[in-house]
Design a protein around this motif. Sequence first.
Motif, mmCIF file in Angstrom:
data_model
loop_
_atom_site.group_PDB
_atom_site.id
_atom_site.type_symbol
_atom_site.label_atom_id
_atom_site.label_comp_id
_atom_site.label_asym_id
_atom_site.label_seq_id
_atom_site.Cartn_x
_atom_site.Cartn_y
_atom_site.Cartn_z
ATOM 1 N N ARG A 180 8.329 -9.996 14.861
ATOM 2 C CA ARG A 180 8.219 -10.796 13.645
ATOM 3 C C ARG A 180 6.787 -10.877 13.106
ATOM 4 O O ARG A 180 6.580 -11.196 11.942
ATOM 5 C CB ARG A 180 8.695 -12.230 13.900
ATOM 6 N N ALA A 181 5.797 -10.646 13.979
ATOM 7 C CA ALA A 181 4.418 -10.940 13.590
ATOM 8 C C ALA A 181 3.557 -9.707 13.368
ATOM 9 O O ALA A 181 2.686 -9.725 12.504
ATOM 10 C CB ALA A 181 3.761 -11.828 14.645
ATOM 11 N N VAL A 182 3.774 -8.642 14.112
ATOM 12 C CA VAL A 182 2.880 -7.485 13.995
ATOM 13 C C VAL A 182 3.135 -6.794 12.661
ATOM 14 O O VAL A 182 4.272 -6.469 12.329
ATOM 15 C CB VAL A 182 3.084 -6.515 15.172
ATOM 16 N N GLY A 183 2.089 -6.606 11.882
ATOM 17 C CA GLY A 183 2.204 -5.907 10.604
ATOM 18 C C GLY A 183 2.679 -6.782 9.467
ATOM 19 O O GLY A 183 2.837 -6.308 8.347
ATOM 20 N N VAL A 184 2.921 -8.044 9.724
ATOM 21 C CA VAL A 184 3.400 -8.955 8.674
ATOM 22 C C VAL A 184 2.208 -9.713 8.100
ATOM 23 O O VAL A 184 1.330 -10.152 8.833
ATOM 24 C CB VAL A 184 4.443 -9.940 9.259
ATOM 25 N N GLY A 185 2.181 -9.862 6.784
ATOM 26 C CA GLY A 185 1.140 -10.667 6.144
ATOM 27 C C GLY A 185 -0.230 -10.066 6.261
ATOM 28 O O GLY A 185 -1.205 -10.770 6.509
ATOM 29 N N PHE A 186 -0.329 -8.760 6.033
ATOM 30 C CA PHE A 186 -1.608 -8.074 6.198
ATOM 31 C C PHE A 186 -2.578 -8.490 5.097
ATOM 32 O O PHE A 186 -2.231 -8.507 3.917
ATOM 33 C CB PHE A 186 -1.383 -6.564 6.176
ATOM 34 N N LEU A 187 -3.785 -8.819 5.491
ATOM 35 C CA LEU A 187 -4.828 -9.192 4.534
ATOM 36 C C LEU A 187 -6.048 -8.324 4.820
ATOM 37 O O LEU A 187 -6.704 -8.514 5.835
ATOM 38 C CB LEU A 187 -5.182 -10.672 4.681
ATOM 39 N N PRO A 188 -6.355 -7.349 3.948
ATOM 40 C CA PRO A 188 -7.517 -6.489 4.221
ATOM 41 C C PRO A 188 -8.814 -7.278 4.102
ATOM 42 O O PRO A 188 -8.891 -8.297 3.409
ATOM 43 C CB PRO A 188 -7.413 -5.404 3.152
ATOM 44 N N ALA A 189 -9.838 -6.780 4.786
ATOM 45 C CA ALA A 189 -11.096 -7.522 4.876
ATOM 46 C C ALA A 189 -11.725 -7.715 3.505
ATOM 47 O O ALA A 189 -12.212 -8.805 3.187
ATOM 48 C CB ALA A 189 -12.061 -6.787 5.803
ATOM 49 N N ASP A 190 -11.712 -6.681 2.655
ATOM 50 C CA ASP A 190 -12.371 -6.819 1.353
ATOM 51 C C ASP A 190 -11.660 -7.851 0.478
ATOM 52 O O ASP A 190 -12.285 -8.617 -0.246
ATOM 53 C CB ASP A 190 -12.458 -5.460 0.653
ATOM 54 N N MET A 191 -10.331 -7.886 0.593
ATOM 55 C CA MET A 191 -9.602 -8.875 -0.201
ATOM 56 C C MET A 191 -9.860 -10.290 0.314
ATOM 57 O O MET A 191 -10.003 -11.234 -0.467
ATOM 58 C CB MET A 191 -8.109 -8.572 -0.165
ATOM 59 N N ALA A 192 -9.970 -10.418 1.632
ATOM 60 C CA ALA A 192 -10.261 -11.730 2.215
ATOM 61 C C ALA A 192 -11.602 -12.240 1.729
ATOM 62 O O ALA A 192 -11.749 -13.417 1.375
ATOM 63 C CB ALA A 192 -10.248 -11.643 3.737
ATOM 64 N N VAL A 193 -12.591 -11.350 1.663
ATOM 65 C CA VAL A 193 -13.907 -11.762 1.179
ATOM 66 C C VAL A 193 -13.831 -12.091 -0.306
ATOM 67 O O VAL A 193 -14.415 -13.077 -0.774
ATOM 68 C CB VAL A 193 -14.944 -10.656 1.464
ATOM 69 N N ALA A 194 -13.062 -11.287 -1.062
ATOM 70 C CA ALA A 194 -12.959 -11.523 -2.495
ATOM 71 C C ALA A 194 -12.309 -12.873 -2.800
ATOM 72 O O ALA A 194 -12.661 -13.526 -3.779
ATOM 73 C CB ALA A 194 -12.159 -10.397 -3.145
ATOM 74 N N TYR A 195 -11.371 -13.286 -1.965
ATOM 75 C CA TYR A 195 -10.733 -14.585 -2.161
ATOM 76 C C TYR A 195 -11.539 -15.719 -1.539
ATOM 77 O O TYR A 195 -11.066 -16.842 -1.514
ATOM 78 C CB TYR A 195 -9.330 -14.568 -1.562
ATOM 79 N N SER A 196 -12.689 -15.413 -0.983
ATOM 80 C CA SER A 196 -13.535 -16.360 -0.227
ATOM 81 C C SER A 196 -12.744 -17.119 0.826
ATOM 82 O O SER A 196 -12.861 -18.325 0.968
ATOM 83 C CB SER A 196 -14.337 -17.300 -1.122
ATOM 84 N N ILE A 197 -11.934 -16.364 1.550
ATOM 85 C CA ILE A 197 -11.221 -16.908 2.703
ATOM 86 C C ILE A 197 -12.253 -17.140 3.814
ATOM 87 O O ILE A 197 -13.190 -16.359 3.962
ATOM 88 C CB ILE A 197 -10.166 -15.902 3.185
ATOM 89 N N THR A 198 -12.100 -18.204 4.550
ATOM 90 C CA THR A 198 -13.005 -18.451 5.669
ATOM 91 C C THR A 198 -12.195 -18.802 6.910
ATOM 92 O O THR A 198 -10.981 -18.944 6.848
ATOM 93 C CB THR A 198 -13.966 -19.621 5.369
#
Lengths: 176, 366
Positions: free
Chosen positions: B199-217
């Motif tokens: 259920r968890a592997v490969g689900v909800g993938f967030l690439p690093a550049d997008m995470a930075v662009a959304y200012s995820i912390t």
Amino acid sequence: MYGKGIVKGLWVTLKHIWGTYAKDIKRFPRRYAPGGIAKRTDYDLYGLFTLQYPEERYEMFPRFRGALMHLRNPETGEPNCTACGACERACPHGVISLEGEGKGKDRKVTAYRYDLGRCIFCRLCVESCNFNAIELSREYELSRYKKDFILELDDLLKIGDKYGIHKTGEAWGVTE
Amino acid sequence: MLKTETITINMGPQHPSTHGVFRMVLTLNGETIVDLKPMFGYLHRGLEKTSESRTYLQAVPFTDRLDYICSMSNNFAYAVAVEKLAGIEVPLRAEYIRVIMAELTRLVNHMLAVGFLFNDLGAWYTPVVYAFRERERILDLFEMASGSRMMCNYIRPGGVAADLPAEFLPQLRKMIPHLENFVREIRFYLSDNEIFKARAVGVGFLPADMAVAYSITGPVLRASGVKYDVRKAEPYSIYDQFDFDVPTQVAGDVYARYLQRLDEMDESLKILRQAVERIPEGEYATKVPSRLRPPKGEAYARIEAPKGELGFYLVSDGSPNPYRWRNRPPSLINLSALREMCLGHKVADVVTILGSIDITLADVDR
């Protein structure tokens, strides 16, 4: 392959169930004896255990922040409060309102209203008090059958008499 | 070729897996998510505006209620901001107490995050109860020190509200090996679970550049492979004196976020061990007037809260009340990438992804 996972998971559950009973049998005088609940954070306690709430209660920590109470002067039996209004100003929610009469050292509190329903138990009122007049009690069963959440001075003194303390902040290591 | 039509459905606001009153408007093609719109604000209490009419000290109990799972961290961030604004020095013992409390809070938060992730996946309450058992012991420590389990109101501008009680540190010393054992136990029993992995592997993938662009912390960012932690990037308090690592994962999916939280719990315990050993005697607070009047100016302070970067922006006009009281909640900003993570997945995965971001709705809506 999912079948294997389910069996493995059930095996873990079974082991845990058995483990709890095994520990309980090993230490036979169970902690379900009176006095066994005194130390609620202790890791040395094992076994099946449920607190039978209305009959048994946890001992609250000395610093527990419950309903407000008023303290009396041990000699005269009068409330310590001088109606200076520091608690009224310190409260973030406007829970406290009070009236007093007299000037200077003779000033006494005549009315003190404390709205239990809106209090957030932050203890800022007690910290602002310079006269050992108020403290938070360890009362935590604060529900009411009617909407009489506003406690007057007499109610607050009654709670204070139950605890029999005359100084604020003893448990907090701050006494003035 | 089968012709399909998209349908729009509401998930929430009363939904067992949304961790609070939170609504998602899903556009579905069959079971696949085409569009997702998060709707929040159901729990808005106007804490920012309310705090502007209170003194600096009176706003401390309100910070407890931002993210009620980690109230100590919120107190900490606010205290650091006020100290920066008014130029208050903090005694060393107080700093150690703060670090101990902040790391205990991180443990509490990650326990709940991991536990409720499994809850969302359908392992109904078994992992949560094991997490709750340990959490309850930590909350007992909080109650012992501050008088309240969750609404602590303990870390104040200038230090802490009161010194630690005598039995606190022995109890904590006794607890640390058990907490380490708890993390080991969770790893052993849950990490290799086949159903969880499916259920968890490969689900909800967030690439690093997008995470930075959304200012995820926070853990969500670090699970995507970005090594960023405020404790290392801009050390506040005394975090530069502790020896700890910033763990990262590569995958950036739900499973990576789960592993990331377990790794962070290990690092927190490492810090706790050092802090408990080294904590000095001394004053627990500097005297700060209850009607504090900071000089005119502004300050922004940020700390690494369990959920991410928690910041407070305060503007003073010289009066006892702040002119502007702004809070940067980690939950709200981490939530903004929910759509990108969910697109193309099934409805059941939305629940998992939301659980893996680990939000508190009180923190989102304020």
